[in-house]
Enzyme design. Structure first.
Site, short mmCIF file in Angstrom:
data_model
loop_
_atom_site.label_atom_id
_atom_site.label_comp_id
_atom_site.label_asym_id
_atom_site.label_seq_id
_atom_site.Cartn_x
_atom_site.Cartn_y
_atom_site.Cartn_z
N GLU A 153 -8.43 -4.70 -2.45
CA GLU A 153 -9.35 -4.10 -1.50
C GLU A 153 -10.51 -5.06 -1.33
O GLU A 153 -10.72 -5.94 -2.17
CB GLU A 153 -9.88 -2.78 -2.06
CG GLU A 153 -11.05 -2.89 -3.06
CD GLU A 153 -10.74 -3.67 -4.33
OE1 GLU A 153 -9.56 -3.71 -4.71
OE2 GLU A 153 -11.69 -4.24 -4.93
N LYS A 174 -16.86 -13.62 -7.04
CA LYS A 174 -15.59 -12.88 -7.02
C LYS A 174 -14.41 -13.74 -7.44
O LYS A 174 -13.44 -13.23 -8.00
CB LYS A 174 -15.35 -12.32 -5.61
CG LYS A 174 -16.38 -11.28 -5.17
CD LYS A 174 -16.20 -9.96 -5.88
CE LYS A 174 -17.23 -8.93 -5.42
NZ LYS A 174 -17.14 -7.68 -6.19
N SER A 229 -25.44 -13.85 -6.85
CA SER A 229 -23.99 -13.62 -6.90
C SER A 229 -23.23 -14.29 -5.77
O SER A 229 -22.04 -14.58 -5.90
CB SER A 229 -23.71 -12.13 -6.92
OG SER A 229 -24.29 -11.51 -5.79
C1 LIG Z 1 -21.98 -11.74 -3.14
C2 LIG Z 1 -21.67 -10.44 -3.74
N1 LIG Z 1 -22.45 -9.97 -4.72
C3 LIG Z 1 -22.22 -8.79 -5.29
C4 LIG Z 1 -21.19 -7.97 -4.88
C5 LIG Z 1 -21.04 -6.63 -5.54
O1 LIG Z 1 -19.95 -6.49 -6.37
P1 LIG Z 1 -20.08 -6.39 -7.94
O2 LIG Z 1 -21.04 -5.32 -8.26
O3 LIG Z 1 -18.71 -6.09 -8.38
O4 LIG Z 1 -20.56 -7.71 -8.44
C6 LIG Z 1 -20.33 -8.40 -3.88
C7 LIG Z 1 -19.21 -7.57 -3.43
O5 LIG Z 1 -18.55 -7.75 -2.50
C8 LIG Z 1 -20.59 -9.68 -3.29
O6 LIG Z 1 -19.80 -10.14 -2.33
#
Ligand SMILES: Cc1ncc(COP(=O)(O)O)c(C=O)c1O
Lengths: 598, 256
Positions: A313, A291, A580
């Site tokens: 948000e 993020k 992620s």
């Molecule tokens: C670690 C992590 N991965 C994935 C996401 C999902 O978001 P996005 O689809 O925008 O990557 C989030 C959202 O809060 C997250 O904290």
């Protein structure tokens, strides 16, 4: 409706990709796209019968032209040289005469043409016959040229063709270099261009800026339009400024800690017994997830626009923490809206935000999760729009947000591509990423979109099962609709009411997926799968124990699907998972749900 | 909607009332419309509830949620209007977010509106740029797509919007969401003057209008007022008669 011509085709695959166009062009004049009459005739067999086949010539003889018309056969002829009117008139099929336009004088020349159609292009460079330079469409304003004779070329791309059509309302648009990558035609770009230029009902109705196929747009209240347009302008300008990019990369390196490794997962590879598994380590970023890549970029942009107040948000709290962090770093005022339900399950992140100096506002409406937090953030933005930037956390919202967030997150895929080439000397076979709104996934996928051999898989949350009442599987179960400023895919009922999503993972608990993913699903470039809460939790254990990395719940969805994919793959194949984020924020959930392990 | 232009010519001010369809049950809608037209309102906006009403404040959002709990849908509201046998003396305008319309089908929406005797529609999350999505279809059925202008609308944009305006222009008095407010900013008056000087259709001020004092402040610079949250709340509290003075303050002929 304006017709579309794809010019300079040399390969069957690209002729096929252009099957929705109204015309295709073969270049017989010297050019890097030159083909022989025989080759053109061969290629023409792959084109639909009703498509116009246009031959492009520069100062060719009538004989040559007639031969090509007969052999290919061509239905139209396009002339780029100094052909006399007598030649133009001698040709049996309709003729297009091309003009390079630099000035208003050139415009008056083309008005005198005796050809059936006139094509306007930006001045060429080495060879005649179009340069790909952008043509200044405003030169045509007030020229009195009959639009039904006009063909516009020169620097067109999927991104600008809509505005070219809007400005000049021509009979046809003509594209060549704008649908190429590294000097070669690109099927995805060809299709995207046609789709943008023609569109379906939804698309025809709308100015195309900020659309992916028919998805996207700026569906926001009038009060926000000024801010959205200003942001669009500011972002377009910043994107072209090397200083901005330098600054962004400076912070990514010195503050976020990029670049992040692409770790070879040896034990996971052995355990799954299939392809070699690589992990893109977004979990190692400062604040623990991808993020912050986006938060840094948008905060820099906000400051560039003179805005020092930020609203955002958050679902899992990762985006909230990232935003609070950059606001501390750059001394910006920060308000974060978060659903009450999420506040409960992500206590640690709530405290982190507060410690960083942000104001956290609890949202108790609806399901008290991410969707409701976005609603409140939007309301706050409407009310404070003059001095506040809305730092949206996923590839969602009105244009330019989905594009901008994607661009800021593309660092993930760009690094991955470079790293896998270093490690393996080739691109991966499969790349997986989890999907909430879609930001880490689009950032990972975007640099691979043109590499058609790379299979891209987005993994959303099936909650208690995609067929149950409680899931967040928008791509699997959702339908088209408008939410939070964009036309995208949604979970909604028959009356168009948006439904509540459910996932154990707060970051995936959103009933929509951003517009670019909706488009990529429609054109079949990305596959979307859904993983249940239970499957994700199981993956958390496997991953922690085999690799010593405790993943975020969101990322665990991608890992769970990766295991399924790996089972179908061979040992000489390569699979990349976007990790992620790390699992620190989910420790309470893990302790609760996986307690018996401890 | 020609009636609105006539009213403007006569110098009288318009009062447009907003109600949330189905708040308190769909059977209340006809009573509410009858009450309002008898009270002398000029037109009535029928709000369709939506799960994510980002342009609305707490009062209308809560009313929408109550209506959703009653199972209210766009279809049910249009069927209800179409079934009325009493004389509807004022123009009815459907106010809805875009998604229910998209889901319903845009052409079908236009046709069903016509069948239900609706004269106009307001779609707050359908900006001018994207109006063609709906405008062609509703125009074919003779239904006006009402445009909004706000304090943040740039000059150039306002001119473009006003050029296409039909029915009336909804001039938003606050930079924010719907909901009753104590005070309106001074700049609002200049804004209304500006809009009115450029508009060929009547200009009505809406968002936050809830007091006679708001009406007094703006009456010389607008052609009418739109009152939403105050009416929604009054119906919910069964105190609608308390709003009669506000309606009278606007519509009274003496105040020309
Ligand atoms: C670690 C992590 N991965 C994935 C996401 C999902 O978001 P996005 O689809 O925008 O990557 C989030 C959202 O809060 C997250 O904290």
């Amino acid at each position: 409706m304006t017709k579309v011509k794809i010019c300079g085709l040399m390969e069957e695959a690209h002729v096929k990709a252009a099957d929705q166009a109204d015309a295709i062009g073969f270049v017989f004049a010297p050019s890097k796209r030159q083909v022989s009459i025989e080759r053109a005739s061969e290629l023409a067999k792959y084109a639909p019968v009703d498509i116009e086949k246009i031959g492009v010539f520069v100062n060719a003889s009538l004989e040559e032209i007639e031969k090509a018309v007969e052999k290919v056969p061509l239905t139209m002829v396009q002339l780029h040289g100094d052909e006399p009117d007598s030649l133009v008139e001698a040709i049996d099929v309709p003729v297009i005469q091309a003009f390079s336009i630099r000035s208003k004088e050139d415009v008056s020349r083309l008005k005198k043409s005796v050809a059936d159609y006139v094509l306007v292009d930006a001045p060429g460079t080495a060879h005649r016959g179009g340069s790909g330079n952008v043509f200044d469409w405003t030169l045509l304003e007030g020229s009195g040229i009959d639009p039904s004779r006009l063909i516009v070329a020169g620097g067109l791309t999927a991104e600008n063709v809509r505005s070219a059509i809007g400005q000049t309302k021509p009979f046809m648009v003509d594209v060549s270099s704008g649908v190429e990558t590294d000097g070669k035609k690109d099927s995805v770009k060809i299709q995207k261009f046609i789709q943008q230029a023609k569109g379906d009902l939804m698309e025809q109705a709308i100015e195309k800026v900020g659309f992916f196929g028919k998805y996207g747009g700026q569906f926001v209240p009038e009060t926000l339009m000024k801010a959205v347009k200003e942001l669009e302008d500011a972002y377009t300008e910043a994107k072209q400024d090397p200083e901005f990019s330098k600054e962004y990369h400076h912070y990514l390196k010195e503050y976020v800690g990029r670049e992040q490794p692409l770790t070879f997962a040896k034990r996971l590879t052995e355990a799954w017994g299939g392809p070699k598994i690589y992990l893109k380590r977004e979990d190692l970023n400062h604040t623990g997830a991808h993020k912050i890549n986006n938060a840094i970029g948008q905060a820099l942009l906000a400051m560039r626009m003179g805005k020092r107040k930020i609203v955002a948000e958050t679902g899992a709290g990762q985006h909230g923490v990232a935003t609070a962090t950059v606001c501390a770093l750059f001394d910006l005022e920060c308000v974060i809206f978060m659903g009450e339900e999420d506040i409960k399950r992500q206590q640690l992140n709530v405290f982190r935000m507060k410690l960083l100096g942000a104001r956290v506002e609890s949202v108790t409406k609806g399901s008290s999760t991410l969707k409701d937090a976005v609603n409140e953030a939007l309301r706050y933005w409407v009310t404070n729009v003059e001095d506040t930037h809305y730092l949206i956390g996923s590839a969602l919202g009105p244009h330019p947000f989905p594009t901008m967030v994607r661009d800021f997150q593309s660092v993930i895929g760009e690094e991955t591509k470079r790293q896998i080439l270093e490690h393996e000397g080739r691109l991966p076979d499969v790349v997986l990423a989890c999907i909430g709104g879609g930001s880490n996934a689009i950032g990972m996928f975007y640099p691979f979109l043109q590499d058609e051999a790379v299979k891209l898989i987005g993994v959303e949350a099936a909650g208690e099962g995609a067929d149950s009442e409680r899931h967040a599987a928008t791509m699997t179960k959702g339908t088209e609709g408008v939410l939070h400023g964009a036309f995208m895919k949604l979970l909604q009922d028959d009356a168009g009411q948006v439904q509540e999503a459910h996932s154990i993972s707060a970051g995936l608990d959103y009933p929509g997926v951003g517009p670019e993913h909706a488009y990529l699903a429609d054109i079949g470039r990305v596959e979307y799968k859904a993983i249940t809460d239970e499957e994700a939790l199981k993956a958390v254990i496997t991953f922690s124990r085999l690799e010593g990395i405790i993943p975020a719940l969101e990322s665990a969805h991608a890992i769970a699907e990766a295991e399924k994919q790996a089972k179908e793959m061979a040992s000489d194949e390569l699979l990349v998972i976007c990790v992620s984020g790390r699992g620190d924020k989910d420790m309470a959930t893990y302790a609760d749900r996986l307690g018996e392990l401890a | 909607m020609n009636r609105l232009a006539d009213l403007k010519k006569s110098g009288r001010k318009a009062f447009v009332a907003y109600i949330m369809a189905g708040d308190g049950g769909l059977e209340r809608l006809s009573e509410q419309v009858k009450f309002l037209q008898d009270a002398g309102v000029t037109a009535i906006e029928i709000g369709i509830p939506f799960s994510d009403p980002v342009a609305d404040g707490a009062i209308i959002e809560a009313a929408g949620n109550r209506a959703l709990k009653e199972g209210i849908t766009l279809q049910k509201v249009l069927d209800e209007l179409a079934s009325w046998t009493f004389e509807v003396k004022v123009p009815l305008i459907i106010m809805t977010y875009l998604n229910p319309v998209v889901k319903f089908g845009i052409e079908r929406f236009a046709k069903e509106c016509k069948r239900a005797g609706v004269s106009g529609t307001i779609i707050p999350d359908l900006p001018y740029e994207h109006r063609d999505l709906v405008q062609g279809a509703v125009r074919q059925e003779g239904i006006a797509l009402i445009q909004l202008v706000t304090l943040t609308t740039t000059e150039q944009r306002m001119e473009a919007i006003l050029q296409e305006a039909e029915g009336f222009v909804y001039a938003v008095t606050v930079t924010g969401i719907t909901g009753a407010r104590d005070h309106l900013a001074e700049e609002v008056r200049d804004f209304m003057k500006r809009v009115r000087s450029k508009s060929s259709v009547p200009v009505y001020a809406g968002f936050g209008i809830s007091k006679v004092q708001h009406v007094d402040m703006l009456r010389d610079d607008v052609d009418g007022f739109i009152v939403g949250s105050a009416i929604v709340q009054a119906f919910h509290d069964n105190k609608i008669e308390e709003l009669t003075p506000l309606i009278d303050a606007v519509t009274a002929p003496s105040s020309v």
